[in-house]
Design a protein around this motif. Structure first.
Motif, mmCIF file in Angstrom:
data_model
loop_
_atom_site.group_PDB
_atom_site.id
_atom_site.type_symbol
_atom_site.label_atom_id
_atom_site.label_comp_id
_atom_site.label_asym_id
_atom_site.label_seq_id
_atom_site.Cartn_x
_atom_site.Cartn_y
_atom_site.Cartn_z
ATOM 1 N N GLN A 1 0.851 -1.192 0.000
ATOM 2 C CA GLN A 1 0.000 0.000 0.000
ATOM 3 C C GLN A 1 0.884 1.238 0.000
ATOM 4 O O GLN A 1 2.027 1.200 0.451
ATOM 5 N N LYS B 1 -3.531 0.329 -3.384
ATOM 6 C CA LYS B 1 -4.326 -0.350 -2.356
ATOM 7 C C LYS B 1 -4.091 -1.857 -2.388
ATOM 8 O O LYS B 1 -4.456 -2.516 -3.364
ATOM 9 N N ASP B 2 -3.448 -2.355 -1.350
ATOM 10 C CA ASP B 2 -3.305 -3.801 -1.151
ATOM 11 C C ASP B 2 -2.868 -4.513 -2.442
ATOM 12 O O ASP B 2 -3.517 -5.454 -2.912
ATOM 13 N N LEU B 3 -1.753 -4.070 -2.998
ATOM 14 C CA LEU B 3 -1.258 -4.594 -4.270
ATOM 15 C C LEU B 3 -0.534 -5.918 -4.072
ATOM 16 O O LEU B 3 0.447 -6.000 -3.325
ATOM 17 N N SER C 1 -3.898 6.470 -11.477
ATOM 18 C CA SER C 1 -4.401 5.127 -11.159
ATOM 19 C C SER C 1 -3.476 4.338 -10.249
ATOM 20 O O SER C 1 -3.850 3.283 -9.739
ATOM 21 N N THR D 1 3.583 2.596 -8.291
ATOM 22 C CA THR D 1 4.016 1.206 -8.154
ATOM 23 C C THR D 1 5.414 1.023 -8.717
ATOM 24 O O THR D 1 6.277 0.380 -8.096
ATOM 25 N N PHE E 1 -4.621 -0.896 -14.154
ATOM 26 C CA PHE E 1 -4.860 -0.218 -12.877
ATOM 27 C C PHE E 1 -6.023 0.756 -12.989
ATOM 28 O O PHE E 1 -6.216 1.396 -14.028
ATOM 29 N N ILE F 1 -6.014 0.113 -7.710
ATOM 30 C CA ILE F 1 -6.292 -1.323 -7.654
ATOM 31 C C ILE F 1 -6.088 -1.944 -9.033
ATOM 32 O O ILE F 1 -6.511 -1.373 -10.042
ATOM 33 N N GLN G 1 -7.235 -4.112 -11.820
ATOM 34 C CA GLN G 1 -8.535 -4.628 -12.247
ATOM 35 C C GLN G 1 -8.423 -5.986 -12.933
ATOM 36 O O GLN G 1 -9.320 -6.822 -12.823
#
Length: 367
Positions: A18, A29-31, A49, A54, A216, A220, A222
């Motif tokens: 995160q 979020k919680d990758l 996004s 990241t 992304f 999150i 997808q």
């Protein structure tokens, strides 16, 4: 369909990662994501996004708020960038204007204390790799944009990193040169077998270059899948809308039978579709049909959904014609028709039959 990456196969791994900058809003979020050794993985998504954040966490320029980042089995989230042995290519090239091409490419070796003789040898090899062997003595200002990007790529590869990260590296190039460099990078990846993590907001670029794409949105992922799977089998309505052109028809699920369902559109037409991420019977959904999957004047039995329509607009685009059609019930669909000799006459105001197969029409979430 390729199976998910196992822990044993994983070369790069994000585990529950995160990131927040203000302590309140999570930009990632919680990758959880695994990347194979030698894979070309693209992080794709709109601005904001979470894709670039990241990449920056993997590079070491940003620190995760929570979670672990692993490289080749070792945790690296606490390591500074220079200790990670990762090559980096930026959109703006980041070349030193006062240094020659050879000096720019050799700089990562210089800061690592590599001898002058070995540096010279490896610089020649790296420049030959990107077909710029005769440009060693030139200054960055004497090069075109594409040549500067090749120098930046050679610099990222010269110290033989475990991993190469690319952040919108072709964004500053014109369309023709960008498409040429896409294939250059792709072929270089295939030849060297390096692991590449690539960031772009250009879905066409992602589809062209990648083994897999991670889409992304709002911090999150997808969907993570090969390009063909993303295009043909989007996991939800966001992926369907973001990847390629797409007809989107809102409706309500009337009945379901296994993987198929019947959907009533707002205009009253009933459509047979493949049930995917949509909810159950009685729930709203969004139908997704690619324009090239809509058939004009389909033979009997060739489609599950057949309608009469009026041509509202015809746009000539060279290799194909884009036709906007209005169904009798009022819904509109776009059809992509190949520009071949025997294509049907398409006059505005004329009426035509059209349709599509249930397997080409996906009932997705209504969001």
């Amino acid at each position: 369909m390729r199976l998910p990456v196992s822990a044993k196969e994983s070369f790069v791994e994000f585990a529950g990662v995160q990131k927040t900058y203000d302590g309140e809003v999570l930009v990632v979020k919680d990758l959880s994501l695994r990347i194979r050794r030698g894979e070309f993985l693209t992080l794709l998504g709109p601005s904001g996004s979470g894709k670039t954040t990241t990449l920056m966490m993997l590079a070491g320029f940003e620190t995760p708020t929570a979670g672990d980042i692993m490289l080749d089995g070792n945790r690296i989230d606490a390591l500074p960038p220079e200790k990670r042995n990762i090559g980096m290519v930026f959109q703006n090239y980041a070349l030193f204007p006062h240094m020659s091409v050879a000096q720019n490419v050799g700089y990562p070796l210089k800061v690592r204390g590599v001898s002058k003789a070995e540096t010279a040898e490896r610089v020649v090899k790296a420049l030959d790799m990107v077909e710029l062997g005769s440009f060693a003595a030139r200054m960055p200002g004497q090069l075109s944009g594409g040549q500067q990007q090749r120098v930046a790529l050679a610099r990222a590869l010269v110290f033989e990193p475990k991993l190469v990260l690319m952040d919108e590296p072709l964004g500053a190039l014109d369309k023709q040169l960008r498409e040429h460099m896409q294939m250059e990078i792709r072929h270089l990846h295939e030849r060297l077998g390096i692991t590449v993590v690539y960031v772009t907001h250009d879905q066409s670029e992602a589809l062209t270059m990648s083994d897999r794409v991670a889409v992304f949105n709002a911090g999150i992922i997808q969907q993570v899948a090969p390009p063909s799977e993303l295009y043909e089998s989007p996991a939800n309505s966001f992926v369907a809308q973001f990847i390629g052109e797409n007809n989107r028809l809102p409706g309500r699920i009337e009945a379901a039978n296994g993987t198929l369902c019947s959907v009533v559109l707002g205009s009253g037409e009933v459509v047979s579709a493949t049930l995917t991420s949509a909810a159950g019977v009685g729930q709203n959904c969004l139908l997704s049909i690619r324009p090239e999957r809509v058939k004009i004047a389909p033979p009997d039995g060739a489609v599950d959904n057949r309608f009469e329509a009026e041509i509202a607009e015809v746009i000539y685009l060279g290799d194909h014609v884009r036709v906007r059609c209005r169904l009798d019930g009022g819904s509109e669909v776009v059809v992509k028709v190949s520009n071949v000799e025997d294509r049907p006459v398409l006059d505005i105001g004329s009426r035509i039959p059209l349709g599509w197969r249930a397997q080409d029409c996906r009932a997705l979430d209504a969001a």
